[in-house]
Design a protein around this motif. Structure first.
Motif, PDB file in Angstrom:
ATOM      1  N   GLY A 177       0.843  -1.180   0.048  1.00 23.53           N
ATOM      2  CA  GLY A 177       0.048  -0.069  -0.083  1.00 23.53           C
ATOM      3  C   GLY A 177       0.902   1.134  -0.037  1.00 23.53           C
ATOM      4  N   TYR A 178       1.875   1.351   0.715  1.00 19.52           N
ATOM      5  CA  TYR A 178       2.959   2.406   0.861  1.00 19.52           C
ATOM      6  C   TYR A 178       3.652   2.589  -0.500  1.00 19.52           C
ATOM      7  CZ  TYR A 178       2.810   2.018   6.010  1.00 19.52           C
ATOM      8  OH  TYR A 178       2.409   2.051   7.233  1.00 19.52           O
ATOM      9  N   ALA A 179       3.860   1.565  -1.049  1.00 21.37           N
ATOM     10  CA  ALA A 179       4.613   1.623  -2.542  1.00 21.37           C
ATOM     11  C   ALA A 179       3.525   2.040  -3.539  1.00 21.37           C
ATOM     12  CB  ALA A 179       4.901   0.387  -2.891  1.00 21.37           C
ATOM     13  N   ARG A 180       2.476   1.625  -3.328  1.00 17.25           N
ATOM     14  CA  ARG A 180       1.295   1.829  -4.436  1.00 17.25           C
ATOM     15  C   ARG A 180       0.916   3.712  -3.940  1.00 17.25           C
ATOM     16  NH1 ARG A 180      -2.049  -1.662  -2.954  1.00 17.25           N
ATOM     17  NH2 ARG A 180      -1.398  -3.233  -4.528  1.00 17.25           N
ATOM     18  N   ARG A 181       0.995   4.230  -2.826  1.00 14.80           N
ATOM     19  CA  ARG A 181       0.598   5.492  -2.839  1.00 14.80           C
ATOM     20  C   ARG A 181       1.855   6.385  -3.315  1.00 14.80           C
ATOM     21  NH1 ARG A 181      -1.973   3.392   1.843  1.00 14.80           N
ATOM     22  NH2 ARG A 181       0.050   3.607   3.193  1.00 14.80           N
ATOM     23  N   PHE A 182       3.220   5.927  -2.993  1.00 14.37           N
ATOM     24  CA  PHE A 182       4.289   6.548  -3.570  1.00 14.37           C
ATOM     25  C   PHE A 182       4.082   6.700  -5.047  1.00 14.37           C
ATOM     26  CE2 PHE A 182       6.163   6.506   0.673  1.00 14.37           C
ATOM     27  CZ  PHE A 182       6.950   7.531   0.721  1.00 14.37           C
ATOM     28  N   ALA A 183       4.029   5.509  -5.732  1.00 14.05           N
ATOM     29  CA  ALA A 183       3.785   5.624  -7.121  1.00 14.05           C
ATOM     30  C   ALA A 183       2.914   6.561  -7.703  1.00 14.05           C
ATOM     31  CB  ALA A 183       3.304   4.346  -7.801  1.00 14.05           C
ATOM     32  N   ALA A 184       1.637   6.769  -6.974  1.00 12.55           N
ATOM     33  CA  ALA A 184       0.496   7.647  -7.358  1.00 12.55           C
ATOM     34  C   ALA A 184       1.326   9.252  -7.229  1.00 12.55           C
ATOM     35  CB  ALA A 184      -0.585   7.773  -6.424  1.00 12.55           C
ATOM     36  N   GLN A 185       2.322   9.278  -6.562  1.00 12.25           N
ATOM     37  CA  GLN A 185       2.811  10.693  -6.239  1.00 12.25           C
ATOM     38  C   GLN A 185       3.933  10.916  -7.125  1.00 12.25           C
ATOM     39  OE1 GLN A 185       3.306  11.656  -2.341  1.00 12.25           O
ATOM     40  NE2 GLN A 185       1.481  10.919  -1.527  1.00 12.25           N
ATOM     41  N   GLY A 186       4.117   9.995  -8.161  1.00 11.57           N
ATOM     42  CA  GLY A 186       5.398  10.211  -8.996  1.00 11.57           C
ATOM     43  C   GLY A 186       6.619   9.518  -8.868  1.00 11.57           C
ATOM     44  N   TYR A 187       6.550   8.558  -7.825  1.00 15.86           N
ATOM     45  CA  TYR A 187       7.846   7.738  -7.723  1.00 15.86           C
ATOM     46  C   TYR A 187       7.543   6.273  -8.478  1.00 15.86           C
ATOM     47  CZ  TYR A 187       8.777  10.917  -3.649  1.00 15.86           C
ATOM     48  OH  TYR A 187       8.898  12.070  -2.930  1.00 15.86           O
ATOM     49  N   ILE A 188       8.871   5.726  -8.423  1.00 19.64           N
ATOM     50  CA  ILE A 188       8.879   4.330  -8.994  1.00 19.64           C
ATOM     51  C   ILE A 188       9.213   3.743  -7.561  1.00 19.64           C
ATOM     52  CG2 ILE A 188      11.266   4.557  -9.830  1.00 19.64           C
ATOM     53  CD1 ILE A 188      10.430   2.407 -12.099  1.00 19.64           C
ATOM     54  N   ALA A 189       8.512   2.592  -7.164  1.00 13.42           N
ATOM     55  CA  ALA A 189       8.578   2.112  -5.984  1.00 13.42           C
ATOM     56  C   ALA A 189       8.728   0.660  -6.049  1.00 13.42           C
ATOM     57  CB  ALA A 189       7.447   2.387  -4.969  1.00 13.42           C
ATOM     58  N   ALA A 190       9.807   0.007  -5.330  1.00 10.92           N
ATOM     59  CA  ALA A 190      10.106  -1.285  -5.420  1.00 10.92           C
ATOM     60  C   ALA A 190       9.744  -2.073  -4.129  1.00 10.92           C
ATOM     61  CB  ALA A 190      11.195  -1.634  -6.064  1.00 10.92           C
ATOM     62  N   VAL A 191       9.197  -2.994  -3.740  1.00 11.47           N
ATOM     63  CA  VAL A 191       9.111  -3.680  -2.796  1.00 11.47           C
ATOM     64  C   VAL A 191       9.907  -5.374  -3.020  1.00 11.47           C
ATOM     65  CG1 VAL A 191       7.671  -4.767  -0.740  1.00 11.47           C
ATOM     66  CG2 VAL A 191       7.207  -2.637  -2.182  1.00 11.47           C
ATOM     67  N   PRO A 192      10.990  -5.242  -2.879  1.00  8.16           N
ATOM     68  CA  PRO A 192      11.609  -6.698  -3.219  1.00  8.16           C
ATOM     69  C   PRO A 192      11.327  -7.678  -1.957  1.00  8.16           C
ATOM     70  CG  PRO A 192      13.491  -5.213  -2.404  1.00  8.16           C
ATOM     71  CD  PRO A 192      12.191  -4.356  -2.390  1.00  8.16           C
ATOM     72  N   VAL A 193      11.010  -8.788  -2.285  1.00  9.37           N
ATOM     73  CA  VAL A 193      10.680  -9.750  -1.495  1.00  9.37           C
ATOM     74  C   VAL A 193      12.090 -10.796  -1.042  1.00  9.37           C
ATOM     75  CG1 VAL A 193       9.291 -11.695  -1.198  1.00  9.37           C
ATOM     76  CG2 VAL A 193       8.309  -9.845  -2.414  1.00  9.37           C
ATOM     77  N   TYR A 194      12.438 -10.746  -0.138  1.00 14.13           N
ATOM     78  CA  TYR A 194      13.552 -11.625   0.099  1.00 14.13           C
ATOM     79  C   TYR A 194      13.350 -12.113   1.672  1.00 14.13           C
ATOM     80  CZ  TYR A 194      17.920 -13.141   1.802  1.00 14.13           C
ATOM     81  OH  TYR A 194      19.044 -13.893   2.257  1.00 14.13           O
TER      82      TYR A 194
END
Length: 93
Positions: free
Chosen positions: A28-45
């Motif tokens: 959800g955080y990543a999705r909101r940042f993308a809506a504000q113009g960021y490219i957001a990655a949530v790597p799964v490790y």
């Protein structure tokens, strides 16, 4: 990965999850940042270490390598290298 609708991206964000893996909150955080113009990655490790509150150095280095790989990958995807942030929670912080 969440991409902004505007091109090029204003900045990049890598959000590292904790030892329990990814849940809806970091996505959800990543999705909101993308809506504000960021490219957001949530790597799964995830690792096989016991969740005892302490990790050995090789395990922690693997988490750091994952974060570094994510930052470098965002740069190849068009995020300005001087505008990439790394954040996370728990073990990912």
């Amino acid at each position: 990965l969440f991409r902004p609708s505007e091109r090029p991206a204003r900045a990049g964000l890598v959000f590292m999850h904790g030892s329990g893996s990814v849940g809806p909150r970091p996505l959800g955080y990543a999705r909101r940042f993308a809506a504000q113009g960021y490219i957001a990655a949530v790597p799964v490790y995830t690792d096989a270490a016991a969740d005892d509150g302490a990790r050995r150095l090789p395990i922690m280095q693997a988490w750091r390598d994952c974060a570094e790989d994510a930052v470098n990958w965002l740069i190849t995807q068009g995020a300005p290298s001087e505008r990439i942030a790394l954040t996370g929670y728990s073990l990912g912080s």
